[in-house]
Design an enzyme around this catalytic site. Structure first.
Site, PDB file in Angstrom:
ATOM      1  N   LYS A  35       0.853  -1.193   0.000  1.00  0.00           N
ATOM      2  CA  LYS A  35       0.000   0.000   0.000  1.00  0.00           C
ATOM      3  C   LYS A  35       0.889   1.243   0.000  1.00  0.00           C
ATOM      4  CE  LYS A  35      -1.584   2.599   3.088  1.00  0.00           C
ATOM      5  NZ  LYS A  35      -1.382   3.839   2.327  1.00  0.00           N
ATOM      6  N   GLU A  76      10.472   1.441  10.211  1.00  0.00           N
ATOM      7  CA  GLU A  76      11.535   2.393   9.843  1.00  0.00           C
ATOM      8  C   GLU A  76      10.909   3.770   9.957  1.00  0.00           C
ATOM      9  OE1 GLU A  76      14.595   1.577   9.407  1.00  0.00           O
ATOM     10  OE2 GLU A  76      14.352  -0.587   9.268  1.00  0.00           O
ATOM     11  N   CYS A  79      14.619  10.410   5.432  1.00  0.00           N
ATOM     12  CA  CYS A  79      14.586  10.068   6.856  1.00  0.00           C
ATOM     13  C   CYS A  79      15.953  10.330   7.479  1.00  0.00           C
ATOM     14  CB  CYS A  79      14.153   8.619   7.036  1.00  0.00           C
ATOM     15  SG  CYS A  79      15.120   7.457   6.077  1.00  0.00           S
ATOM     16  N   GLU A 115      11.738  16.763  13.918  1.00  0.00           N
ATOM     17  CA  GLU A 115      12.109  16.417  12.535  1.00  0.00           C
ATOM     18  C   GLU A 115      11.392  17.378  11.590  1.00  0.00           C
ATOM     19  OE1 GLU A 115      10.355  12.849  10.751  1.00  0.00           O
ATOM     20  OE2 GLU A 115      12.289  12.424   9.827  1.00  0.00           O
TER      21      GLU A 115
HETATM   22  P1  NAD Z   1       3.160   8.628   7.445  1.00  0.00           P
HETATM   23  O1  NAD Z   1       3.450   7.912   8.694  1.00  0.00           O
HETATM   24  O2  NAD Z   1       2.174   9.729   7.466  1.00  0.00           O
HETATM   25  O3  NAD Z   1       2.608   7.617   6.328  1.00  0.00           O
HETATM   26  C1  NAD Z   1       3.327   6.470   5.947  1.00  0.00           C
HETATM   27  C2  NAD Z   1       2.353   5.429   5.425  1.00  0.00           C
HETATM   28  O4  NAD Z   1       1.498   4.988   6.483  1.00  0.00           O
HETATM   29  C3  NAD Z   1       1.422   5.919   4.318  1.00  0.00           C
HETATM   30  O5  NAD Z   1       1.292   4.896   3.350  1.00  0.00           O
HETATM   31  C4  NAD Z   1       0.108   6.115   5.063  1.00  0.00           C
HETATM   32  O6  NAD Z   1      -1.024   6.014   4.224  1.00  0.00           O
HETATM   33  C5  NAD Z   1       0.145   4.982   6.052  1.00  0.00           C
HETATM   34  N1  NAD Z   1      -0.719   5.122   7.225  1.00  0.00           N
HETATM   35  C6  NAD Z   1      -1.354   6.236   7.669  1.00  0.00           C
HETATM   36  N2  NAD Z   1      -2.048   5.955   8.795  1.00  0.00           N
HETATM   37  C7  NAD Z   1      -1.832   4.645   9.074  1.00  0.00           C
HETATM   38  C8  NAD Z   1      -2.251   3.767  10.124  1.00  0.00           C
HETATM   39  N3  NAD Z   1      -3.024   4.178  11.127  1.00  0.00           N
HETATM   40  N4  NAD Z   1      -1.807   2.503  10.094  1.00  0.00           N
HETATM   41  C9  NAD Z   1      -0.999   2.058   9.116  1.00  0.00           C
HETATM   42  N5  NAD Z   1      -0.590   2.831   8.094  1.00  0.00           N
HETATM   43  C10 NAD Z   1      -0.993   4.116   8.077  1.00  0.00           C
HETATM   44  O7  NAD Z   1       4.575   9.080   6.924  1.00  0.00           O
HETATM   45  P2  NAD Z   1       4.893  10.034   5.690  1.00  0.00           P
HETATM   46  O8  NAD Z   1       4.519  11.404   6.135  1.00  0.00           O
HETATM   47  O9  NAD Z   1       4.316   9.452   4.452  1.00  0.00           O
HETATM   48  O10 NAD Z   1       6.497   9.900   5.575  1.00  0.00           O
HETATM   49  C11 NAD Z   1       7.376  10.763   6.207  1.00  0.00           C
HETATM   50  C12 NAD Z   1       7.967  10.102   7.425  1.00  0.00           C
HETATM   51  O11 NAD Z   1       8.560   8.863   7.086  1.00  0.00           O
HETATM   52  C13 NAD Z   1       9.081  10.903   8.069  1.00  0.00           C
HETATM   53  O12 NAD Z   1       8.921  10.912   9.472  1.00  0.00           O
HETATM   54  C14 NAD Z   1      10.349  10.156   7.701  1.00  0.00           C
HETATM   55  O13 NAD Z   1      11.441  10.350   8.558  1.00  0.00           O
HETATM   56  C15 NAD Z   1       9.848   8.760   7.697  1.00  0.00           C
HETATM   57  N6  NAD Z   1      10.720   7.898   6.895  1.00  0.00           N
HETATM   58  C16 NAD Z   1      11.502   6.976   7.523  1.00  0.00           C
HETATM   59  C17 NAD Z   1      12.367   6.187   6.792  1.00  0.00           C
HETATM   60  C18 NAD Z   1      13.230   5.154   7.462  1.00  0.00           C
HETATM   61  O14 NAD Z   1      13.755   4.293   6.780  1.00  0.00           O
HETATM   62  N7  NAD Z   1      13.396   5.196   8.767  1.00  0.00           N
HETATM   63  C19 NAD Z   1      12.447   6.337   5.415  1.00  0.00           C
HETATM   64  C20 NAD Z   1      11.643   7.288   4.808  1.00  0.00           C
HETATM   65  C21 NAD Z   1      10.765   8.063   5.566  1.00  0.00           C
END
Ligand code: NAD
Length: 469
Positions: A169, A242, A276, A372
């Site tokens: 997803k 992650e 990230c 962040e």
């Molecule tokens: P997000 O947490 O808003 O969304 C990530 C995913 O989770 C999306 O597909 C979203 O639809 C889904 N999601 C939303 N609500 C959910 C729920 N209740 N249960 C399960 N899934 C749900 O993150 P974002 O804003 O898309 O991404 C940015 C963040 O990701 C930043 O904090 C960044 O640091 C982090 N990130 C981490 C890594 C890593 O490897 N550690 C890599 C890239 C990004």
């Protein structure tokens, strides 16, 4: 524009919940429609993955590896098409999009040669103990919008190699490259092995609580990661998380400041800071603080900020409106609590563009330092005592990665080893590859992605312990 479809059980299908417009962040215009799945389609996708699991997991690992290799070759053959779509939906400049596709190919290729051999834990005349690793079943892969392709490949490579099947997803604002990959994968993988559903941010929770999903591989924010973990507890699902980071660049006093500032700038501004492991705060020795800050400001003022599809663009827009609005709050905090020496405002044009921003003389407690920010905004602090800096860095609830810059590599490695993060790079940044595990400490994550450790996350270790006559 092309029509995109979901992939469920080997069929490319429309979304039962209609479509959603996908916005180009460089223009704020809808340029394509994404099919949206309803709950019944999610359940169909999970059922298809569950049905495909017995045959897929029984295939020899060499056969699965060959198919992963074919996926990598097919992606490579269409690199430019993927890169162009990635730039349009995500915003990053074309060369960076091309690099993400290449990194995706290398990641898949990196898993092709990995194997899961049984491990002999004891072999004596009386006792033979063997540990082997079995796949888990259906893996739910949930990905964010900053690196939609490579972060999926980090999961797909090891999950499928180990014998699992998958329901993916993507994030609602960057679904299209995943759907294009679904088309490509459908010509290579057996039906049901890989499925893709898209949502309006409403299906993730249904995946994490789904009784037929054995593991969730999640990349996203720490706030959502906590929800994933709580929801997965209901069925003691395996999770890898992650999550976010607030990575520090620590500059030691023996470096050449101008050259090092250039490296730190790239580490902070690539993908408009939406990495990230981007450099999110910088600590510089007091004696070179002015020179270092001036060079960062010069680079920020000289950077070409433009639509990523334009030749020469170095920094694109931020990916979506919500992130753009959040960054404006951070800019206000920077102005209130520090000295903005470059940027500091959105660009006066359509698109979610933020001028690359450098902030100096800012306190540790300001939001822009302690949270962040996830954008092209870099706070720079001075220090006189390295032990004090290490304490300041480690105070964070995050512990994803970080960088240390120093001429004396042994000393720099010693400083790096005192940082409580999953990875600390010395005199380099973003050295991520399939063979080396990547993980967050503290609230930056749980479990590893990539490397043998990452592959093992997609398996259940089982011990067979025999008494020998
Ligand atoms: P997000 O947490 O808003 O969304 C990530 C995913 O989770 C999306 O597909 C979203 O639809 C889904 N999601 C939303 N609500 C959910 C729920 N209740 N249960 C399960 N899934 C749900 O993150 P974002 O804003 O898309 O991404 C940015 C963040 O990701 C930043 O904090 C960044 O640091 C982090 N990130 C981490 C890594 C890593 O490897 N550690 C890599 C890239 C990004």
């Amino acid at each position: 524009m092309k029509t995109f479809k979901l992939l469920i059980n080997g069929q490319l299908v429309d979304g039962a919940a209609g479509t959603a417009g996908v916005v180009n962040p460089a223009t704020e215009e809808v340029f394509a429609q994404c099919p949206i799945a309803d709950e019944a389609q999610l359940n169909q996708a999970v059922a298809a993955a569950k049905a495909a699991f017995p045959a897929w997991s029984k295939r020899p690992i060499e056969e699965r590896a060959k198919l992963i290799d074919r996926l990598a070759d097919a992606l490579m053959a269409r690199k430019d098409e993927f890169a162009s779509l990635l730039t349009t939906e995500q915003g990053k400049p074309l060369d960076q999009a091309g690099y993400e596709i290449l990194a995706s190919v290398f990641t898949l290729k990196g898993f092709v040669d990995m194997r899961l051999e049984p491990k002999v834990l004891r072999e004596t005349p009386e006792n033979r103990v063997i540990e082997f690793r079995a796949p888990l079943g259906v893996v739910g892969a949930i990905t964010p919008w900053n690196f939609p392709v490579v972060l999926l490949m980090n999961k797909l490579g090891p999950a499928l190699l180990a014998g699992n099947t998958m329901v993916s997803k993507p994030a609602p604002t960057t679904p299209l490259t995943t759907l294009l990959f679904a088309e490509l994968a459908n010509a290579i993988l057996p039906p049901g092995v890989f499925n893709v559903v898209c949502d309006r941010n409403n299906l993730g929770g249904l995946m994490t609580s789904h009784p037929d999903i054995a593991k969730i591989a999640f990349t996203g924010s720490t706030a959502t990661g906590k929800k994933v973990m709580a929801s997965a507890a209901g069925s003691v699902k395996r999770v890898t998380l992650e999550l976010g980071g607030n990575d520090a660049a620590i500059v030691l006093d023996d470096v050449e400041p101008v050259a090092t500032a250039q490296k730190v700038f790239t580490g902070a501004m690539t993908n408009a800071g939406q990495i990230c492991v981007a450099v999110k705060r910088t600590y510089v020795p007091e004696k070179m603080y002015d020179t270092f800050c001036d060079e960062l400001a010069r680079l920020a003022n000289a950077a070409i900020v433009d639509d990523g599809s334009k030749q020469g663009a170095q920094i694109g827009p931020v990916q979506n409106k919500a992130q753009y609005e959040k960054l404006k709050e951070f800019l206000a905090d920077a102005k209130a609590n520090g000295t903005v020496i470059a940027g500091g405002a959105p660009l006066d044009r359509p698109g979610y563009f933020i001028a690359p921003t450098i902030v100096r003389d800012i306190g540790e407690d300001s939001r822009i330092v302690s949270e962040e920010q996830f954008g092209p905004v870099l706070p720079v602090m001075s220090y006189t005592n390295i032990d004090d800096v290490i304490d300041r860095v480690n105070e964070s609830d995050y512990g994803l990665a970080g960088t240390v810059w120093g001429k004396d590599v042994n000393r720099a490695m010693d400083v790096a080893s005192r940082i409580d993060s999953g990875t600390v790079w010395v005199n380099q940044h973003l050295a991520i590859e399939a063979g080396i595990p990547f993980r967050g400490s503290k609230q930056s994550g749980l479990g590893a992605e990539l490397g043998e450790a990452g592959l093992h996350e997609y398996t259940q270790a089982r011990v067979v312990n025999a008494a020998l006559a």
